[in-house]
Design a protein around this motif. Structure first.
Motif, PDB file in Angstrom:
ATOM      1  N   VAL A  92     -43.183  41.530  65.779  1.00  0.00           N
ATOM      2  CA  VAL A  92     -42.080  42.441  65.774  1.00  0.00           C
ATOM      3  C   VAL A  92     -41.245  42.475  64.406  1.00  0.00           C
ATOM      4  CG1 VAL A  92     -40.031  43.166  66.975  1.00  0.00           C
ATOM      5  CG2 VAL A  92     -41.685  41.737  68.211  1.00  0.00           C
TER       6      VAL A  92
ATOM      7  N   GLY B 237     -39.204  38.864  59.414  1.00  0.00           N
ATOM      8  CA  GLY B 237     -38.388  39.393  58.804  1.00  0.00           C
ATOM      9  C   GLY B 237     -38.367  39.284  57.129  1.00  0.00           C
TER      10      GLY B 237
ATOM     11  N   ALA C 292     -31.960  37.192  60.918  1.00  0.00           N
ATOM     12  CA  ALA C 292     -32.831  36.551  61.675  1.00  0.00           C
ATOM     13  C   ALA C 292     -32.092  35.152  62.507  1.00  0.00           C
ATOM     14  CB  ALA C 292     -33.701  35.657  60.714  1.00  0.00           C
TER      15      ALA C 292
ATOM     16  N   TYR D 262     -38.781  34.354  58.756  1.00  0.00           N
ATOM     17  CA  TYR D 262     -38.265  35.322  58.014  1.00  0.00           C
ATOM     18  C   TYR D 262     -38.172  34.553  56.371  1.00  0.00           C
ATOM     19  CZ  TYR D 262     -34.346  32.043  57.517  1.00  0.00           C
ATOM     20  OH  TYR D 262     -33.471  30.964  57.217  1.00  0.00           O
TER      21      TYR D 262
ATOM     22  N   THR E  94     -32.461  35.566  71.392  1.00  0.00           N
ATOM     23  CA  THR E  94     -33.846  35.255  72.073  1.00  0.00           C
ATOM     24  C   THR E  94     -34.113  33.776  72.273  1.00  0.00           C
ATOM     25  OG1 THR E  94     -35.213  34.747  69.873  1.00  0.00           O
ATOM     26  CG2 THR E  94     -34.958  36.959  70.694  1.00  0.00           C
TER      27      THR E  94
ATOM     28  N   VAL F 224     -39.189  33.070  65.099  1.00  0.00           N
ATOM     29  CA  VAL F 224     -38.217  34.160  64.262  1.00  0.00           C
ATOM     30  C   VAL F 224     -38.603  33.474  62.846  1.00  0.00           C
ATOM     31  CG1 VAL F 224     -36.253  35.088  63.799  1.00  0.00           C
ATOM     32  CG2 VAL F 224     -36.649  34.332  66.062  1.00  0.00           C
TER      33      VAL F 224
ATOM     34  N   GLY G  96     -41.181  48.055  64.403  1.00  0.00           N
ATOM     35  CA  GLY G  96     -40.124  47.444  63.660  1.00  0.00           C
ATOM     36  C   GLY G  96     -38.483  48.346  63.525  1.00  0.00           C
TER      37      GLY G  96
ATOM     38  N   ILE H 267     -31.164  37.148  65.641  1.00  0.00           N
ATOM     39  CA  ILE H 267     -32.279  37.447  66.512  1.00  0.00           C
ATOM     40  C   ILE H 267     -32.634  35.930  67.201  1.00  0.00           C
ATOM     41  CG2 ILE H 267     -34.731  37.654  66.732  1.00  0.00           C
ATOM     42  CD1 ILE H 267     -34.369  39.791  64.368  1.00  0.00           C
TER      43      ILE H 267
ATOM     44  N   PHE I 295     -38.854  42.951  61.250  1.00  0.00           N
ATOM     45  CA  PHE I 295     -37.562  43.662  60.982  1.00  0.00           C
ATOM     46  C   PHE I 295     -37.276  43.616  59.483  1.00  0.00           C
ATOM     47  CE2 PHE I 295     -37.090  39.233  61.799  1.00  0.00           C
ATOM     48  CZ  PHE I 295     -35.906  38.986  61.073  1.00  0.00           C
TER      49      PHE I 295
ATOM     50  N   TYR J  98     -41.143  37.386  65.438  1.00  0.00           N
ATOM     51  CA  TYR J  98     -40.362  38.198  64.796  1.00  0.00           C
ATOM     52  C   TYR J  98     -40.417  38.023  63.442  1.00  0.00           C
ATOM     53  CZ  TYR J  98     -37.808  39.563  69.163  1.00  0.00           C
ATOM     54  OH  TYR J  98     -37.408  40.031  70.398  1.00  0.00           O
TER      55      TYR J  98
ATOM     56  N   VAL K 141     -32.416  43.921  69.908  1.00  0.00           N
ATOM     57  CA  VAL K 141     -33.470  42.898  70.415  1.00  0.00           C
ATOM     58  C   VAL K 141     -33.301  43.050  71.884  1.00  0.00           C
ATOM     59  CG1 VAL K 141     -33.728  40.335  71.192  1.00  0.00           C
ATOM     60  CG2 VAL K 141     -32.977  41.079  68.953  1.00  0.00           C
TER      61      VAL K 141
END
Length: 326
Positions: free
Chosen positions: A147, A120, A57, A46, A64, A44, A176, A60, A149, A118, A192
């Motif tokens: 992914v 961000g 973040a 960001y 996950t 993740v 997204g 997420i 966001f 992910y 998610v």
């Protein structure tokens, strides 16, 4: 009968192979789903200038079990850098410079080990901050799933994500999600978890919206849009809902009013004509029924004759203008 018995082992073997084949197909990445992934293979990443994206973040990463990685600029952004109403600030000049690539402190360890990233960021001028461009150009994302966001008070994720695709060649992009500036934990977790639903689509490219509508009194008129950074951000704003503002007559050739939102702009010297819809000073919308020469960003063109346009725009003063996608 004896022939059938002799064929039975062969048929059973075929069935076993077939079952194995379909099981293998079912275990692969369904185009409509995010494949289940070991949490150790989830990153993740960001960038957060004010803490809003950092919050999303964190949720997420919690949902996950992935590794949290902050994209930290070598030169931190100050509050003055983020003043969008000043065309000379750092964030503004970077967003309007296609070659801007702010430097990042450190790097991701063992990027090759991650399968799902992910990614961000906040929305700046309708797009991802240029430091995200730096991040994507720093690694090889071949075979990975990204992914995106974002967090934003108004703009959707829209083109901010699709404009990043070319920077991560070989990656698969999942559609997204835009969160508000203060997303809740349950909202983020619901998204998610929903990435495993059949509705999730890869490589979702949004087509350019080329038409909006203005309602003025009893008149609903069509505007054909230019394709530029301002209109893309404007359309994303309208996706959140219709916008209304009051426009006053000025100079005997235009109606002008404050949109209430700052938009990115690419001003150039031009001579307007009746029907031009113009962005002035980043947050003023000007509807022309005459002509003027100045430095503007063109939003679009009202459809109709010059006389029809003038009649509608000068029917009263001021006028209430409602802008919508339908």
């Amino acid at each position: 009968m004896k022939k059938s018995m002799k064929l039975l082992p062969f048929i059973l073997a075929l069935l076993v192979c077939a079952c194995g084949f379909f099981a293998a197909c079912g275990g692969g990445d369904d185009k409509g789903k995010l494949a289940s992934t070991d949490s150790s293979k989830v990153l993740v990443a960001y960038f957060s200038a004010t803490g809003n994206t950092e919050k999303a973040a964190g949720y997420i990463a919690g949902a996950t079990g992935g590794t949290l990685y902050e994209i930290v600029p070598e030169v931190p952004y100050t509050q003055e850098d983020l003043n969008y109403n000043d065309s000379t600030t750092r964030a503004t000049t970077e967003q309007h410079d296609p070659n801007a690539r702010p430097a990042i402190q450190g790097s991701v360890e063992n990027m090759a080990e991650y399968d799902v990233i992910y990614l961000g960021y906040p929305i700046w001028w309708g797009e991802a901050p240029k430091i995200i461009y730096t991040f994507l150009e720093s690694y090889d994302f071949s075979g990975k799933t990204i992914v995106p966001f974002c967090t934003s008070g108004s703009s959707g994720i829209g083109s901010s994500a699709t404009n990043l695709h070319s920077l991560a060649g070989g990656a698969t992009w999942l559609s997204g999600k835009r969160f508000s500036s203060s997303p809740s934990k349950s909202e983020v977790e619901e998204w998610v978890n929903g990435l495993n639903d059949d509705e999730a689509e890869y490589n979702q490219e949004e087509q350019f919206v080329d038409t909006i509508y203005l309602t003025i009194g009893t008149h609903k008129i069509t505007v054909k849009l230019e394709e530029n950074i301002a209109t893309k951000a404007f359309v994303e704003l309208l996706k959140e809902g219709d916008l209304s503002y009051t426009a006053h007559d000025y100079g005997g050739f235009e109606k002008v009013g404050s949109l209430g939102h700052a938009l990115p702009h690419e001003d150039r010297q031009m001579t307007t004509e009746a029907g031009d819809v113009i962005l002035y000073s980043g947050d003023q919308i000007v509807l022309f029924y005459g002509s003027n020469s100045w430095s503007y960003t063109k939003i679009g063109k009202i459809q109709g004759s010059a006389s029809e346009i003038k009649e509608i725009l000068t029917e009263s003063n001021p006028i209430i203008v409602t802008m919508s996608l339908r």
